[in-house]
Write a protein that holds these residues in place. Sequence first.
Motif, PDB file in Angstrom:
ATOM      1  N   LYS A 101       0.821  -1.219   0.000  1.00 48.68           N
ATOM      2  CA  LYS A 101       0.000   0.000   0.000  1.00 48.68           C
ATOM      3  C   LYS A 101       0.850   1.263   0.000  1.00 48.68           C
ATOM      4  CE  LYS A 101      -4.217  -1.841   2.049  1.00 48.68           C
ATOM      5  NZ  LYS A 101      -4.705  -2.176   3.400  1.00 48.68           N
ATOM      6  N   LYS A 102       2.094   1.121   0.470  1.00 48.33           N
ATOM      7  CA  LYS A 102       3.024   2.259   0.416  1.00 48.33           C
ATOM      8  C   LYS A 102       3.777   2.297  -0.911  1.00 48.33           C
ATOM      9  CE  LYS A 102       4.062   2.314   5.360  1.00 48.33           C
ATOM     10  NZ  LYS A 102       4.982   1.571   6.251  1.00 48.33           N
ATOM     11  N   ASP A 103       3.321   1.552  -1.897  1.00 47.04           N
ATOM     12  CA  ASP A 103       3.955   1.508  -3.218  1.00 47.04           C
ATOM     13  C   ASP A 103       5.387   0.978  -3.168  1.00 47.04           C
ATOM     14  OD1 ASP A 103       1.764   2.607  -4.771  1.00 47.04           O
ATOM     15  OD2 ASP A 103       2.175   4.502  -3.737  1.00 47.04           O
ATOM     16  N   LEU A 104       5.594   0.022  -2.268  1.00 50.64           N
ATOM     17  CA  LEU A 104       6.917  -0.607  -2.173  1.00 50.64           C
ATOM     18  C   LEU A 104       6.763  -2.115  -2.391  1.00 50.64           C
ATOM     19  CD1 LEU A 104       8.212   1.338   0.972  1.00 50.64           C
ATOM     20  CD2 LEU A 104       9.036   1.600  -1.388  1.00 50.64           C
ATOM     21  N   GLU A 105       6.149  -2.455  -3.539  1.00 45.85           N
ATOM     22  CA  GLU A 105       5.836  -3.864  -3.802  1.00 45.85           C
ATOM     23  C   GLU A 105       7.072  -4.759  -3.795  1.00 45.85           C
ATOM     24  OE1 GLU A 105       5.124  -1.346  -5.847  1.00 45.85           O
ATOM     25  OE2 GLU A 105       2.949  -1.207  -6.092  1.00 45.85           O
ATOM     26  N   GLN A 106       8.246  -4.153  -4.051  1.00 47.00           N
ATOM     27  CA  GLN A 106       9.469  -4.980  -4.058  1.00 47.00           C
ATOM     28  C   GLN A 106       9.758  -5.568  -2.684  1.00 47.00           C
ATOM     29  OE1 GLN A 106       9.384  -1.643  -3.952  1.00 47.00           O
ATOM     30  NE2 GLN A 106      11.360  -0.705  -3.559  1.00 47.00           N
ATOM     31  N   PHE A 107       9.157  -4.979  -1.637  1.00 47.76           N
ATOM     32  CA  PHE A 107       9.348  -5.494  -0.276  1.00 47.76           C
ATOM     33  C   PHE A 107       8.048  -6.089   0.270  1.00 47.76           C
ATOM     34  CE2 PHE A 107      12.265  -1.628  -0.406  1.00 47.76           C
ATOM     35  CZ  PHE A 107      13.410  -2.362  -0.692  1.00 47.76           C
ATOM     36  N   CYS A 108       7.147  -6.497  -0.608  1.00 46.72           N
ATOM     37  CA  CYS A 108       5.845  -7.058  -0.200  1.00 46.72           C
ATOM     38  C   CYS A 108       6.043  -8.049   0.948  1.00 46.72           C
ATOM     39  CB  CYS A 108       5.189  -7.777  -1.392  1.00 46.72           C
ATOM     40  SG  CYS A 108       3.706  -8.694  -0.925  1.00 46.72           S
ATOM     41  N   GLU A 109       5.228  -7.865   1.996  1.00 45.73           N
ATOM     42  CA  GLU A 109       5.366  -8.700   3.197  1.00 45.73           C
ATOM     43  C   GLU A 109       5.022 -10.160   2.913  1.00 45.73           C
ATOM     44  OE1 GLU A 109       3.037  -6.541   6.173  1.00 45.73           O
ATOM     45  OE2 GLU A 109       4.047  -4.713   5.454  1.00 45.73           O
ATOM     46  N   ASN A 110       4.276 -10.391   1.866  1.00 45.90           N
ATOM     47  CA  ASN A 110       3.932 -11.768   1.498  1.00 45.90           C
ATOM     48  C   ASN A 110       4.784 -12.277   0.334  1.00 45.90           C
ATOM     49  OD1 ASN A 110       1.703 -12.166   3.410  1.00 45.90           O
ATOM     50  ND2 ASN A 110       0.827 -10.435   2.274  1.00 45.90           N
ATOM     51  N   GLY A 111       5.782 -11.493  -0.036  1.00 41.79           N
ATOM     52  CA  GLY A 111       6.688 -11.913  -1.101  1.00 41.79           C
ATOM     53  C   GLY A 111       6.167 -11.519  -2.463  1.00 41.79           C
ATOM     54  N   ALA A 112       6.878 -10.629  -3.123  1.00 39.31           N
ATOM     55  CA  ALA A 112       6.486 -10.255  -4.483  1.00 39.31           C
ATOM     56  C   ALA A 112       6.741 -11.437  -5.418  1.00 39.31           C
ATOM     57  CB  ALA A 112       7.295  -9.039  -4.937  1.00 39.31           C
ATOM     58  N   THR A 113       5.955 -11.498  -6.498  1.00 38.68           N
ATOM     59  CA  THR A 113       6.216 -12.503  -7.532  1.00 38.68           C
ATOM     60  C   THR A 113       7.206 -11.905  -8.512  1.00 38.68           C
ATOM     61  OG1 THR A 113       3.970 -13.357  -7.329  1.00 38.68           O
ATOM     62  CG2 THR A 113       5.179 -13.946  -9.337  1.00 38.68           C
ATOM     63  N   MET A 114       8.413 -12.442  -8.524  1.00 37.70           N
ATOM     64  CA  MET A 114       9.419 -11.908  -9.425  1.00 37.70           C
ATOM     65  C   MET A 114       9.143 -12.400 -10.850  1.00 37.70           C
ATOM     66  SD  MET A 114      10.608 -10.290  -6.986  1.00 37.70           S
ATOM     67  CE  MET A 114      11.943  -9.283  -7.631  1.00 37.70           C
ATOM     68  N   THR A 115       9.689 -11.681 -11.819  1.00 32.57           N
ATOM     69  CA  THR A 115       9.370 -11.936 -13.217  1.00 32.57           C
ATOM     70  C   THR A 115       9.795 -13.337 -13.652  1.00 32.57           C
ATOM     71  OG1 THR A 115       9.533  -9.591 -13.593  1.00 32.57           O
ATOM     72  CG2 THR A 115       9.669 -10.987 -15.545  1.00 32.57           C
ATOM     73  N   TYR A 116      10.877 -13.832 -13.067  1.00 28.64           N
ATOM     74  CA  TYR A 116      11.232 -15.240 -13.302  1.00 28.64           C
ATOM     75  C   TYR A 116      11.714 -15.850 -11.992  1.00 28.64           C
ATOM     76  CZ  TYR A 116      16.097 -13.522 -13.756  1.00 28.64           C
ATOM     77  OH  TYR A 116      17.316 -12.928 -13.542  1.00 28.64           O
ATOM     78  N   ASN A 117      11.556 -17.176 -11.928  1.00 28.60           N
ATOM     79  CA  ASN A 117      12.040 -17.925 -10.767  1.00 28.60           C
ATOM     80  C   ASN A 117      11.236 -17.708  -9.484  1.00 28.60           C
ATOM     81  OD1 ASN A 117      13.795 -19.895  -9.938  1.00 28.60           O
ATOM     82  ND2 ASN A 117      15.602 -18.785 -10.593  1.00 28.60           N
ATOM     83  N   SER A 118      10.013 -17.212  -9.604  1.00 32.45           N
ATOM     84  CA  SER A 118       9.092 -17.148  -8.464  1.00 32.45           C
ATOM     85  C   SER A 118       7.977 -18.155  -8.717  1.00 32.45           C
ATOM     86  CB  SER A 118       8.446 -15.762  -8.379  1.00 32.45           C
ATOM     87  OG  SER A 118       9.161 -14.899  -7.543  1.00 32.45           O
ATOM     88  N   GLU A 119       7.223 -18.469  -7.655  1.00 33.62           N
ATOM     89  CA  GLU A 119       6.063 -19.348  -7.821  1.00 33.62           C
ATOM     90  C   GLU A 119       5.063 -18.671  -8.761  1.00 33.62           C
ATOM     91  OE1 GLU A 119       3.986 -20.016  -4.142  1.00 33.62           O
ATOM     92  OE2 GLU A 119       2.240 -20.755  -5.260  1.00 33.62           O
ATOM     93  N   ASP A 120       4.589 -19.421  -9.756  1.00 35.37           N
ATOM     94  CA  ASP A 120       3.591 -18.890 -10.694  1.00 35.37           C
ATOM     95  C   ASP A 120       2.200 -19.157 -10.125  1.00 35.37           C
ATOM     96  OD1 ASP A 120       1.759 -18.495 -12.806  1.00 35.37           O
ATOM     97  OD2 ASP A 120       3.308 -18.902 -14.301  1.00 35.37           O
TER      98      ASP A 120
END
Length: 348
Positions: A101-120
Motif C-alpha cells: 500500500k506504500k507503493d513498495l511492492e518490491q518489499f511485499c510482506e507476502n513476497g512479491a512474484t518476481m518476473t522469473y524464478n518465483s512461484e507462478d
Amino acid sequence: MSEVKAYAAPKQSADLEPKTIERREVTENDVAIDILFCGVCHSDIHQVQNDWGGSRYPVVPGHEIVGRVSKVGKNVSKFKEGDLVGVGCMVDSCQTCDTCKKDLEQFCENGATMTYNSEDKHLGGHTFGGYSQKVVVDKEFVLSVPENLDPAAAAPLLCAGITTFSPLNHWGIKKGDKVGVIGLGGLGHMGIKFSHAMGAETVMITTSESKKEDAKRLGADAVLISKEDDAMKKHAGSFDFLLNTIPVGHDVNPYLQLLKVDATMVMVGAIEPLEPMHGGNLIMGRKRIAGSLIGGIKETQEMLDFCGEHDITCDIEMIKMDEINEAFSRVKSNDVKYRFVIDMESLK
Ligand SMILES: [Zn+2]
Ligand SMILES: [Zn+2]
C-alpha cells in the motif's frame, strides 16, 4: 494457454538453449505483451548459476522487458493494443499488505512474484522471464514506456534504471548536491546519467583511470580514482551522497570517509558479505550506510517519465538471442558498454 519460444538454462550453470514455454490466457486483469527487447542483467547470470540459492530450473531469465501490448483483459483501461510498455523485476505482489500500500511492492510482506524464478500463481510451477516472445502480466505491474525513447535502449531502465534512480530520488538529490557514483558498469553508468539530470555535481569514483573519458561523456563533472590516496584525501568529507554500485564484496571504509556529516552511502550492487567496516567511520560524522532494491511500481513509472522528459536511455550493445551465452561470458568479465539487449525478433 499459448506456447511461445524462449531461451532457458535447463540446469545449474548450463548454457541457455531454445525451449518452448506456456503463457496463460489473458484474464480480466491481464495485459499480453509481444516482447520486442529484453536487457541482460547480471542477476540473470546469478540465477542461472544459483549463486543466491533457490533457483528453479529450467530458468528463463529476463526482467528488463519492453514490448507492445497485443491484448488486454476487460478490467484493463490504462493500456490498449499497440501501446509501448515495459515489465521489470516483478509481475505481481499481494497488493494488500502495508508495504504494498506504500507503493513498495518490491518489499511485499507476502513476497512479491518476481518476473522469473518465483512461484507462478496462475499456472503452478515457476515464472518465466523475458528471454521469450510473449509475456502475460497483471495490469498493475505493467509500465508505460514513453514513445520518444528508443525501445531497445529503454529496456534496461526496467532494472538498471530503477535500481539507480530510486535511491537518488528517495534521498532527494537536487541541484547543488555533490553526488559520487562508485563503479562504472551497467548500474553506475545510469547513476551518472540520473544524478547529472537531477542537477547534482556528479563525481564518478572508479579504480580505473581508463574509464575517465567515458564517465565524462556520460555526464560526470569529475572523476575520482579511488586508488589515489591524495585525490581521496582532497575529496574527504565533501559528498552529500554516495551511490555504491560495486557488484561484489569490498572495503567500504575509504568511501565512508568521503561523506559529509549526516550524509549517506547507499549500496545497490553487492548482495554478498562486505569486508569489515570500522564503526568510527560512521560515528565520526553521524554518517549512514543504507541499501536499496529496485523500486516500487509507482516510482518505476516516475523513473520512465523522467527518462522521457530528459531523453535518458541506457548505452547498449544489441545481440541476437542465440548470442546469449557469449554475452553472459562477456558480462562476467565486465566486457560490455554498458548493457546487452536481446533483439527478440531474432527468436522467431
Ligand atoms: Zn536486474
Ligand atoms: Zn504485499
